[in-house]
Design a protein around this motif. Structure first.
Motif, PDB file in Angstrom:
ATOM      1  N   TRP A   1     -11.379  -2.761   9.001  1.00  0.00           N
ATOM      2  CA  TRP A   1     -11.348  -1.315   9.182  1.00  0.00           C
ATOM      3  C   TRP A   1      -9.908  -0.891   9.451  1.00  0.00           C
ATOM      4  O   TRP A   1      -9.239  -1.439  10.314  1.00  0.00           O
ATOM      5  CB  TRP A   1     -12.254  -0.899  10.327  1.00  0.00           C
ATOM      6  N   TYR A   2      -9.438   0.082   8.673  1.00  0.00           N
ATOM      7  CA  TYR A   2      -8.015   0.440   8.682  1.00  0.00           C
ATOM      8  C   TYR A   2      -7.894   1.913   8.319  1.00  0.00           C
ATOM      9  O   TYR A   2      -8.254   2.325   7.207  1.00  0.00           O
ATOM     10  CB  TYR A   2      -7.287  -0.429   7.659  1.00  0.00           C
ATOM     11  N   LEU A   3      -7.465   2.731   9.256  1.00  0.00           N
ATOM     12  CA  LEU A   3      -7.240   4.162   9.022  1.00  0.00           C
ATOM     13  C   LEU A   3      -8.474   4.847   8.435  1.00  0.00           C
ATOM     14  O   LEU A   3      -8.383   5.693   7.536  1.00  0.00           O
ATOM     15  CB  LEU A   3      -6.040   4.377   8.081  1.00  0.00           C
ATOM     16  N   GLY A   4      -9.655   4.459   8.925  1.00  0.00           N
ATOM     17  CA  GLY A   4     -10.876   5.112   8.489  1.00  0.00           C
ATOM     18  C   GLY A   4     -11.421   4.637   7.162  1.00  0.00           C
ATOM     19  O   GLY A   4     -12.237   5.342   6.550  1.00  0.00           O
ATOM     20  N   GLN A   5     -11.035   3.465   6.713  1.00  0.00           N
ATOM     21  CA  GLN A   5     -11.497   2.961   5.421  1.00  0.00           C
ATOM     22  C   GLN A   5     -11.563   1.443   5.445  1.00  0.00           C
ATOM     23  O   GLN A   5     -10.948   0.785   6.285  1.00  0.00           O
ATOM     24  CB  GLN A   5     -10.552   3.424   4.309  1.00  0.00           C
ATOM     25  N   LYS A   6     -12.330   0.887   4.510  1.00  0.00           N
ATOM     26  CA  LYS A   6     -12.335  -0.551   4.309  1.00  0.00           C
ATOM     27  C   LYS A   6     -11.073  -0.943   3.564  1.00  0.00           C
ATOM     28  O   LYS A   6     -10.763  -0.365   2.515  1.00  0.00           O
ATOM     29  CB  LYS A   6     -13.559  -0.990   3.488  1.00  0.00           C
ATOM     30  N   ALA A   7     -10.377  -1.925   4.087  1.00  0.00           N
ATOM     31  CA  ALA A   7      -9.116  -2.368   3.478  1.00  0.00           C
ATOM     32  C   ALA A   7      -9.220  -3.870   3.227  1.00  0.00           C
ATOM     33  O   ALA A   7      -9.395  -4.653   4.162  1.00  0.00           O
ATOM     34  CB  ALA A   7      -7.940  -2.051   4.389  1.00  0.00           C
ATOM     35  N   TRP A   8      -9.109  -4.277   1.956  1.00  0.00           N
ATOM     36  CA  TRP A   8      -9.308  -5.664   1.555  1.00  0.00           C
ATOM     37  C   TRP A   8      -7.979  -6.396   1.425  1.00  0.00           C
ATOM     38  O   TRP A   8      -6.998  -5.849   0.929  1.00  0.00           O
ATOM     39  CB  TRP A   8     -10.023  -5.724   0.206  1.00  0.00           C
ATOM     40  N   PHE A   9      -7.944  -7.649   1.884  1.00  0.00           N
ATOM     41  CA  PHE A   9      -6.770  -8.491   1.661  1.00  0.00           C
ATOM     42  C   PHE A   9      -7.217  -9.886   1.261  1.00  0.00           C
ATOM     43  O   PHE A   9      -8.302 -10.355   1.624  1.00  0.00           O
ATOM     44  CB  PHE A   9      -5.871  -8.534   2.904  1.00  0.00           C
ATOM     45  N   PHE A  10      -6.363 -10.554   0.506  1.00  0.00           N
ATOM     46  CA  PHE A  10      -6.654 -11.894  -0.010  1.00  0.00           C
ATOM     47  C   PHE A  10      -6.552 -12.894   1.123  1.00  0.00           C
ATOM     48  O   PHE A  10      -5.521 -12.992   1.789  1.00  0.00           O
ATOM     49  CB  PHE A  10      -5.665 -12.227  -1.131  1.00  0.00           C
ATOM     50  N   ASN A  11      -7.611 -13.660   1.348  1.00  0.00           N
ATOM     51  CA  ASN A  11      -7.681 -14.535   2.519  1.00  0.00           C
ATOM     52  C   ASN A  11      -8.466 -15.804   2.158  1.00  0.00           C
ATOM     53  O   ASN A  11      -9.530 -16.080   2.732  1.00  0.00           O
ATOM     54  CB  ASN A  11      -8.353 -13.784   3.675  1.00  0.00           C
TER      55      ASN A  11
END
Length: 640
Positions: free
Chosen positions: A517-527
Motif C-alpha cells: 500500500w503506497y499513497l492510496g494505491q497498490k504498488a507492485w515491485f519485483f521481488n
C-alpha cells in the motif's frame, strides 16, 4: 539540485618525472594492480589497499567522477570547476517550512571559488607517473599507480623512509586525506590503519575480488603526522563522538533589517522543551567549503547542524543540538530534528560517497541517537526526501536528497544497527532491502549537459513501484508531486520508489511480484525469491476504523485550536491531497506528539513557547515520505 560538477577536458600533461607508463604490463585484475603499483613505488601493499578502501572501497566506478571530483580506486581528484552551490539554494522549498513566516528567496551566491590542492591530486599523479588524465580516470591500473606515486611522494616530502613497515607511512596516509585540520588527517589515517589491522575483503560492483590480509600487530608512528604542520581542530564544545574529527564552525545568528528580521536558525532548549525525534540526512549538492560559507551567511535562508566532508569524513558542527535549524522544509520536523549535510551530488552515485564519510557520519548518528533517545530505524533516521510537505501546496517543492544512490543498508551496518528481517515469508508487512551492489535500476538525469540521457548503471537502494505485476507496467502516481502527470524515471523523482529500510504493509502477492500500500494505491515491485528485494518485517499497521470510508493524512502533527493560548495564532492542521481508504494498511512508526514550537523573535524570550495539544497522532509510512494520521481515525493491529 541539478548543479553537477564540471570535469576538465581530457588532456595529457608533460612527462616530467621520467617514469614511463607501464601500459604493456598492466595487471589483469585489481588485486594484481595493487601489488604491482606497491612494488613499483616501494609502498607497502597493505598501505595502498587500506587507503583505497577508505576512499572507494576498491571501486573503479567506470571512469565516473566522485562528489568531490575523485576518480578510480585511489580517488584521484580533478576539479575543473569548484561549484559553490548548495541544494538549499535550488528549487522552491522554504527550508524553514513555516508558511506563517515564509523566508525570502536565498541571495545569489558566487558560482566559483579557488580550487584547493586536495581537489587537484590527479595533476600531480600525472606528473609523477607519466600517465594521461584520461588513463588515470578510466584505467584501474593507471589510477592505482597514480595513488601509489602520490603516497611515495608524500613520504619523501616528509623525510620518511620508503620502508616496508606500514607504521612508517602514517604521515603520508594522513596527507593523502587532503585535510588541512590535524584532527581530520589523524581520523583518516587512524581509519586506514584500523582497516589494515583488521583486514578486509569484498567483491566490487564490477566483480573484482580484492582482499587486504590483516596485520594484527600493526603500530602507528605518529611523529610523521606532526611534521605535516596542519592547523589544530577547533573544538569549542562540539557535540560529537570522540572517535571522529569534529570542529566548531558556527552558523550565523544575528538580527537583520526587515523583512528578514534575523538569521538563520531559532534558539531553543531541546530536549527539555521538546524531544528530538529525528535525524535528517542530506547531501549538499555542492562542496564542503562553499556550503559552510553559506551556513555562515545570516542572509542565506537555510541552516543545518552538521556538515560531513567526503574525502576524509571530517565533521563541522554549526548549531548546537538544543537549537532549531532551518533545514528540512517542514517546521514541525525541524523543531524535532537534527540535520546532517554530506558533501556531494545526488546524481553522481552512492559509490562516490566515500567509506570515510559513511564511517564518520554513522558514528555521529549513533552518538546523537543515543544522546537524544532516537530510534535507529528508517522511520526516525530520515532522508530529506522522506520529510513530508506541510500543506498540499508545498508537497511538490520538497527536496529529493540524498537520493537513490545512498547506501542505507551499509550506513545502518556501520551504526551497529543492521536492517534485519523479522517474521516469516508470508508476513503482512515487509522492509525494502535490495542487494545494493547488484541492484542497478534504470534512471535518467545524471548527465548535466544531456539530462534525458540514461544514467550509467549504478548501485541503488530503491525499487520501482508499478501499477501492475509486470516489468512494462506504468509507474504508480504521486498526485502531490505530479498533480496532472506521470511519475518519472528521473534520478530526482521519488514518486514511484521505495527505499531500503522503509517498511510497508503488503497488499498482494503474485509470483515474483509483491504489492504494497503506497499513497492510496497498490504498488507492485519485483521481488523474486531467488534474489529478493524485500525481507519480512512483521509489526503494527493502521487502517481506517470501521465505518470510515477514508481518513485524512497530514504532513505535520499540530495541536487542535483549543490548545493555543490567546497570544499565539492558531496553526491550521490541513490534510494533504492523498486518500487513505478503508481496506488499505500502512506501517506504524509510533506516536507523534501534537506540538507547535512558537519561535519568531531573535532573542529567546516569552515568545518562544511550545504549544501542546491533546490530539493523538500516529506516524505512518504512507509513501516515499512519512506522514501522520489522527489516532481517533484509525485502528492499530499487528501484522505478523
Amino acid at each position: 539540485m541539478r548543479r553537477l560538477l564540471a570535469i576538465s577536458a581530457v588532456a595529457a600533461l608533460p612527462l616530467t618525472s621520467g617514469i614511463a607508463p607501464a601500459h604493456a604490463q598492466d595487471p589483469v585484475d585489481r588485486q594484481q594492480a595493487f601489488a604491482a603499483a606497491a612494488q613499483e613505488f616501494k609502498v607497502p601493499e597493505s598501505v595502498l589497499l587500506g587507503v583505497s578502501y577508505l576512499e572507494s572501497r576498491w571501486e573503479a566506478h567506470a571512469g565516473q567522477p566522485s562528489n568531490d571530483a575523485g576518480f578510480g580506486p585511489m580517488h584521484l581528484t580533478d576539479a575543473a570547476a569548484y561549484t559553490a552551490s548548495n541544494h538549499h539554494s535550488d528549487g522552491e522549498e522554504d527550508a524553514r517550512g513555516d508558511e506563517s513566516r515564509p523566508l525570502p528567496a536565498p541571495e545569489p551566491q558566487p558560482s566559483t571559488v579557488a580550487i584547493p590542492a586536495s581537489l587537484r591530486t590527479m595533476e600531480k599523479a600525472a606528473q609523477l607517473t607519466g600517465e594521461t588524465h584520461e588513463r588515470l580516470r578510466t584505467d584501474d591500473a593507471a589510477n592505482i599507480r597514480g595513488g601509489a606515486a602520490l603516497l611515495a611522494d608524500y613520504q619523501k616530502a616528509l623525510g620518511a623512509p620508503l620502508s616496508d613497515n606500514p607504521a612508517e607511512w602514517y604521515g603520508a596516509v594522513a596527507k593523502y586525506s587532503g585535510a588541512q585540520e590535524a584532527g581530520a588527517a589523524k581520523f583518516f589515517a587512524d581509519e586506514v590503519f584500523a582497516t589494515i589491522k583488521d583486514g578486509a575483503a569484498r567483491t566490487t560492483d564490477d566483480g573484482q575480488r580484492v582482499a587486504l590480509p590483516a596485520v594484527p600487530d600493526l603500530e602507528k608512528i605518529e611523529k610523521w603526522l606532526e611534521k605535516l604542520g596542519l592547523r589544530p581542530t577547533r573544538k569549542d564544545g562540539v557535540e560529537c563522538p570522540a572517535s571522529v574529527s569534529c570542529e566548531w564552525i558556527p552558523s550565523a545568528y544575528q538580527e537583520l533589517p526587515p523583512p528578514k528580521d534575523y538569521g538563520h536558525y531559532d534558539l531553543a532548549n531541546r530536549p527539555f522543551s521538546q524531544k528530538i525525534e529525528y535525524i535528517i540526512i542530506h547531501d549538499m549538492e555542492g562542496y564542503f567549503a562553499p556550503s559552510i560559507r553559506m551556513n555562515q551567511d545570516p542572509t542565506y535562508g537555510a541552516s543545518w547542524q552538521y556538515s560531513v566532508r567526503s574525502s576524509d569524513g571530517h565533521i563541522a558542527q554549526h548549531i548546537k543540538g538544543k537549537d532549531v535549524a532551518w533545514q528540512a522544509g517542514n517546521w514541525y520536523i525541524n523543531a524535532k530534528s537534527i540535520g546532517i549535510e554530506h558533501e556531494g551530488f545526488l546524481a553522481e552515485g552512492s559509490t562516490w560517497y566515500t567509506e570515510a564519510m559513511y564511517r564518520s557520519s554513522a558514528r555521529l548518528v549513533r552518538y546523537l541517537a543515543f544522546r537524544y533517545g532516537i530510534p535507529l530505524d528508517r522511520a526516525h533516521i530520515l532522508g530529506h526526501d522522506n520529510v513530508p510537505g506541510t500543506l498540499p501546496t508545498t508537497v511538490k517543492q520538497m527536496h529529493e536528497d540524498p537520493g537513490p544512490f545512498w547506501d542505507w543498508a551499509h550506513y545502518f551496518q556501520l551504526m551497529g544497527a543492521p536492517l534485519h528481517r523479522f517474521g516469516g515469508p508470508n508476513s503482512g508487512s515487509i522492509m525494502i532491502k535490495p542487494d545494493f551492489a547488484t541492484n542497478k535500476p534504470y534512471f535518467y538525469g545524471c548527465d548535466r549537459k544531456n539530462p534525458q540521457n540514461a544514467c550509467p548503471p549504478l548501485p541503488a537502494s530503491t525499487v520501482w513501484l508499478r501499477t501492475e505485476p509486470r516489468a512494462d507496467a506504468p509507474l504508480v502516481k504521486d498526485i502531490g508531486k505530479h498533480p496532472t502527470g506521470e511519475s518519472l524515471y528521473s534520478v530526482y523523482d521519488h514518486s514511484a520508489r521505495a527505499t531500503t529500510g522503509q517498511r510497508y504493509a503488503v497488499a498482494d502477492r503474485q509470483g515474483d511480484w509483491t504489492a504494497i500500500w503506497y499513497l492510496g494505491q497498490k504498488a507492485w515491485f519485483f521481488n523474486p525469491a531467488s534474489a529478493p528485494t524485500a525481507v519480512p518485517s512483521a509489526g503494527l499497521v493502521v487502517t481506517p476504523k470501521p465505518g470510515k470510508a477514508t481518513v485524512p493524512v497530514y504532513g505535520r502533527a499540530y495541536p487542535e485550536q483549543e490548545a493555543y493560548p490567546a497570544d499565539i495564532p492558531y496553526q491550521a492542521v490541513t490534510p494533504l491531497q492523498y486518500t487513505f481508504s478503508a481496506g488499505e494498511k500502512y506501517t506504524l512508526a509510533g506516536p507523534a506528539p501534537a506540538e507547535y514550537y512558537r519561535a519568531v523573535t531573535f532573542t529567546m524570550d516569552q515568545d518562544h513557547k511550545v504549544v501542546r495539544g491533546k490530539t493523538k497522532y500516529l506516524q505512518i509510512q504512507f509513501g516515499h515520505r512519512v506522514m501522520f494520521v489522527k489516532a481517533d481515525d484509525v485502528q492499530v493491529t499487528f501484522s505478523g
